[in-house]
Structures are given as structure tokens and as C-alpha cells.
Scaffold this active site. Sequence first.
Site: not given
Length: 262
Positions: A113, A152, A250
Amino acid sequence: MFRLVSLNLNGIRSAYTKGVAHWLERTQPDCICVQELKAQLPDIQGRFDQLADMTGYFHCAEKKGYSGVGIYTRSEPSDVVYGLGVCEFDAEGRYVEARFDRPGKKLSVISCYFPSGTSSEERQEVKYRFLDVMYPHLMQLKQDRELILCGDVNIAHHNIDIKNWRGNQKHSGFLPEERAWMTRLLESGGLVDVFRRLNPHPDQYTWWSNRGQAWAKNVGWRIDYHLATPAIAGQARSEFIYKDERFSDHAPLGIDYDLAVA
């Protein structure tokens, strides 16, 4: 076939109440990399440590309700690496790596992330420092192992990866410096954006703002990735972005690889 999914949960408890566990039971991935757990280990243990017959491995942030990453897998890893070894980022729970080592094969599946820089210039500088750490880390790792980084990344690489690219050229996530880092990773660094290799079409997004009608109008960004070494990318056969249900801001990004992990 090895089905690998990446999903920013925007809170594991929230995604669970929205049905992500039932979707996983239907979809039957072999492994899912999740980001933004927004939970600590005591919150996870006994409730979320297993989903759809997959065992989870987690790297949580020290700050409650913030960040955190995990990997759920059907195959038992030979080893799990928690964190990058850099205190600034390990305190934020941004990296976990499951290693699947078999005779003649070393494979790492990474859930990562990347920081967002949207909230302040200070956080943008944190993001740049993270990029400075990640590039050599991945280059070193791929010298000895095949790898797939799922996560991400908080960067839309090309104009095709963001609906309103003209209006976002000065916004974090689409800054020239961030996009140049991604270009370097894929060109000089030799990694492959697996989804884009399989799907060259526009309007393929994985994140939508909760403001306005972004979801309804598909005004999105593609900031979630599978980044793989070429040998692994060459075994990717199909991709999907699942949008029939919403578990988060998402969407799940899945790729099927002609790959044996167990």
C-alpha cells in the site's frame, strides 16, 4: 491456474459487512492481497484471520484505524516477510511478502500500500521517500526471485488510466514525478504492468471518489496493479475488474496465471 486478486478494502470490517467474504467464497481465488485493513491484529484474530478457506498474514499499522496490508492464501508460504526494514514505513503497515519456494522455483507475492500524497505536501514527500525505497528494494528482490507485487500504488501511469487526466496533472497520483517513477520501474526496472498488457482498452478503472457521481459516471482512476517479473507476466492469461458489487471505493482486480504455487 492461479487466481490472484488485489483489493484495497478501505477497512476490513467495512468490506466484510458489504459482503466481501461471500464474494470470495464464490470467486475462489487462490490468493488475495488486501490493503488498508484499518485494523490491528487483536481486531483480526478470531474473526478475519481466515476468509473463504484462505489463511491470512498481516502487517498492521501502529496507528489504530490506519493503513495495514495482508495476504490471504490457500497454499502455505515457505516464509513471510513483514515490512521493508525501514521504520518510517513499517510503522504504517505498508508491506507484506509471502514466499512460495519450491525446488527450482522462488516466487514472492507482495501486498503493498503506497502512501497517498493528497492530504498535504508533507505526505507527498513521504510518498516520494517511499518510492525511493521501493525501487531498489524491488530491483534487489528480482535478482533472486520471481515476484508479483499487488496493491494500491496510488499512481495512475498514463492518460488512459484516469478519466479526467487534463485536470489532474498537478494532483497527487498523477504528478509527472510519480508517473516517471512508474515508467522507470517498467522500462529500466524491467517489471510488467500485467493488467495493461492483457487489456489495452480505455475506461478501465479501479478507484472512484466518493464525491459526486464518480462511480455512476465511471469517473475513475486505475491505481491498483499487478506488477510482475517478465516470466510471471508471460503466464498471465486473463484479467477482470469486478464491479457488480461494491465492497470499498476500490474494485477487486484479478488476474489468472498459468502458474502452480502449491
